[in-house]
Motif scaffolding. Structure first.
Motif, PDB file in Angstrom:
ATOM      1  N   ALA A  94      36.372  37.001  35.252  1.00  9.76           N
ATOM      2  CA  ALA A  94      37.718  36.697  34.804  1.00  9.76           C
ATOM      3  C   ALA A  94      38.500  37.982  34.642  1.00  9.76           C
ATOM      4  N   LEU A  95      39.829  37.861  34.754  1.00  9.23           N
ATOM      5  CA  LEU A  95      40.720  39.003  34.629  1.00  9.23           C
ATOM      6  C   LEU A  95      41.956  38.585  33.839  1.00  9.23           C
ATOM      7  N   VAL A  96      42.554  39.542  33.136  1.00  7.56           N
ATOM      8  CA  VAL A  96      43.837  39.314  32.463  1.00  7.56           C
ATOM      9  C   VAL A  96      44.725  40.524  32.689  1.00  7.56           C
ATOM     10  N   THR A  97      46.031  40.298  32.640  1.00  4.43           N
ATOM     11  CA  THR A  97      46.965  41.412  32.775  1.00  4.43           C
ATOM     12  C   THR A  97      48.332  41.011  32.245  1.00  4.43           C
ATOM     13  N   ASP A  98      49.143  42.045  31.933  1.00  2.00           N
ATOM     14  CA  ASP A  98      50.550  41.849  31.599  1.00  2.00           C
ATOM     15  C   ASP A  98      51.416  42.748  32.481  1.00  2.00           C
ATOM     16  N   ARG A  99      50.832  43.247  33.570  1.00  2.00           N
ATOM     17  CA  ARG A  99      51.518  44.220  34.425  1.00  2.00           C
ATOM     18  C   ARG A  99      52.178  43.545  35.620  1.00  2.00           C
ATOM     19  N   PRO A 100      53.511  43.513  35.673  1.00  2.00           N
ATOM     20  CA  PRO A 100      54.198  42.993  36.856  1.00  2.00           C
ATOM     21  C   PRO A 100      53.770  43.761  38.101  1.00  2.00           C
ATOM     22  N   GLY A 101      53.688  43.078  39.201  1.00  2.00           N
ATOM     23  CA  GLY A 101      53.262  43.707  40.445  1.00  2.00           C
ATOM     24  C   GLY A 101      51.771  43.609  40.687  1.00  2.00           C
ATOM     25  N   VAL A 102      51.007  43.132  39.688  1.00  2.00           N
ATOM     26  CA  VAL A 102      49.570  42.902  39.845  1.00  2.00           C
ATOM     27  C   VAL A 102      49.329  41.408  40.042  1.00  2.00           C
ATOM     28  N   LEU A 103      48.528  41.072  41.023  1.00  2.00           N
ATOM     29  CA  LEU A 103      48.195  39.683  41.315  1.00  2.00           C
ATOM     30  C   LEU A 103      46.691  39.514  41.124  1.00  2.00           C
ATOM     31  N   LEU A 104      46.296  38.757  40.110  1.00  2.00           N
ATOM     32  CA  LEU A 104      44.881  38.520  39.834  1.00  2.00           C
ATOM     33  C   LEU A 104      44.336  37.467  40.784  1.00  2.00           C
ATOM     34  N   GLY A 105      43.142  37.716  41.339  1.00  2.00           N
ATOM     35  CA  GLY A 105      42.554  36.773  42.278  1.00  2.00           C
ATOM     36  C   GLY A 105      41.128  36.381  41.919  1.00  2.00           C
ATOM     37  N   ILE A 106      40.845  35.083  42.019  1.00  2.00           N
ATOM     38  CA  ILE A 106      39.510  34.536  41.790  1.00  2.00           C
ATOM     39  C   ILE A 106      39.074  33.788  43.046  1.00  2.00           C
ATOM     40  N   LEU A 107      37.871  34.091  43.529  1.00  2.00           N
ATOM     41  CA  LEU A 107      37.340  33.438  44.730  1.00  2.00           C
ATOM     42  C   LEU A 107      36.413  32.297  44.345  1.00  2.00           C
ATOM     43  N   THR A 108      36.489  31.201  45.088  1.00  2.00           N
ATOM     44  CA  THR A 108      35.632  30.048  44.828  1.00  2.00           C
ATOM     45  C   THR A 108      35.216  29.366  46.130  1.00  2.00           C
ATOM     46  N   ALA A 109      34.160  28.561  46.019  1.00  2.00           N
ATOM     47  CA  ALA A 109      33.735  27.722  47.138  1.00  2.00           C
ATOM     48  C   ALA A 109      33.029  26.494  46.566  1.00  2.00           C
ATOM     49  N   ASP A 110      33.581  25.928  45.527  1.00  2.00           N
ATOM     50  CA  ASP A 110      33.167  24.731  44.768  1.00  2.00           C
ATOM     51  C   ASP A 110      33.348  24.952  43.279  1.00  2.00           C
ATOM     52  N   CYS A 111      33.157  26.191  42.795  1.00  2.00           N
ATOM     53  CA  CYS A 111      33.381  26.471  41.381  1.00  2.00           C
ATOM     54  C   CYS A 111      34.857  26.240  41.045  1.00  2.00           C
ATOM     55  N   ALA A 112      35.146  26.129  39.754  1.00  2.00           N
ATOM     56  CA  ALA A 112      36.511  25.832  39.321  1.00  2.00           C
ATOM     57  C   ALA A 112      37.311  27.101  39.093  1.00  2.00           C
TER      58      ALA A 112
END
Length: 256
Positions: A94-112
């Motif tokens: 998991a990731l968190v941010t408050d920085r504009p211009g940053v795009l958080l990405g999570i990869l899945t292939a069945d997980c939520a």
């Protein structure tokens, strides 16, 4: 499949910030991982993966920098103050941010995939909630990390993207017992199947876990990755079919 345009699913709960749940439509990968495969661990050509990731960013937040982690099915959440190199990703889910211009990405292939937003604080989070991470508290950790950035859980909205659904997710007795050991109420997320097996509602469990942490707005997209081969990658489907490889889709969110 490569001739299709990129499909982006969005959640009304996250209106106002760049976000999207992607599947496999669009993209340049071919073969068993044809489409918008973004997983470097899939065995796909790295150039195709890089181009697919660029398409994702352009569809949601042109000019933003995509940041991902090395996912290990853990409850670990990291704060993103500045982007890191792809080959220097921390192990986390998991990731968190408050920085504009940053795009958080999570990869899945069945997980939520779970995307979270406190609109007032302009703090966002993204979590990879497979069953291991979900029961270990990956969404709990994400909420706490967002609060450390100034969010308030009473304002946080969450959306759960495409994942394996109840009808496609068969598990055994031992799996169910792990969840019942955590809390008897988890029985509500299982229904009977063939002898010694059960159907598990991952999306419902993650939604209940979020609600138990005080998240009042939880939107479920209700898309089954395993049952829609033309739209989503699926580890379970690939395993059932005896395929040598499976692709990964991505879900992304960034501050306004």
């Amino acid at each position: 499949m490569c001739g299709q345009s990129v499909e982006v699913l969005r959640a009304s709960a996250l209106d106002g910030v760049p976000h999207g749940f992607f599947g496999r439509r669009g993209g340049v990968s071919t073969g068993e991982v044809a489409g918008l495969n973004v997983g470097y661990g899939s065995g796909d050509d790295a150039a195709c993966i890089s181009e697919n990731r660029t398409k994702v960013v352009e569809a949601v937040a042109p000019g933003a920098t995509l940041v991902t982690v090395y996912q290990v099915h853990s409850p670990q959440c990291v704060r993103v103050d500045r982007p890191w190199e792809e080959d220097n990703r921390p192990e986390a889910d998991a990731l968190v941010t408050d920085r504009p211009g940053v795009l958080l990405g999570i990869l899945t292939a069945d997980c939520a995939p779970v995307l979270l937003l406190d609109r007032q604080a302009n703090v966002v989070g993204a979590a990879h909630a497979g069953w291991k991470g979900a029961i270990a508290g990956v969404t709990d950790a994400t909420i706490a990390a967002m609060e450390a950035l100034g969010a308030n859980r009473e304002r946080i909205a969450a959306a759960i993207g495409p994942c394996i659904a109840w009808g496609s997710y068969e598990v055994d007795d031992a799996f169910r017992e792990r969840f019942l050991a955590e809390a008897e109420r988890n029985d509500a997320h299982f229904s009977g199947g063939r002898a010694g097996h059960w159907q598990f509602d991952l999306e419902g469990y993650v939604a209940a876990r979020l609600a138990s942490q005080g998240i009042a707005t939880v939107e479920c997209l209700g898309e089954d990755t395993c049952a829609q081969p033309g739209r989503f990658f699926s580890y379970r489907r690939a395993t059932q079919r005896g395929e040598a490889a499976y692709g990964r889709q991505i879900s992304v969110i960034g501050p306004a």
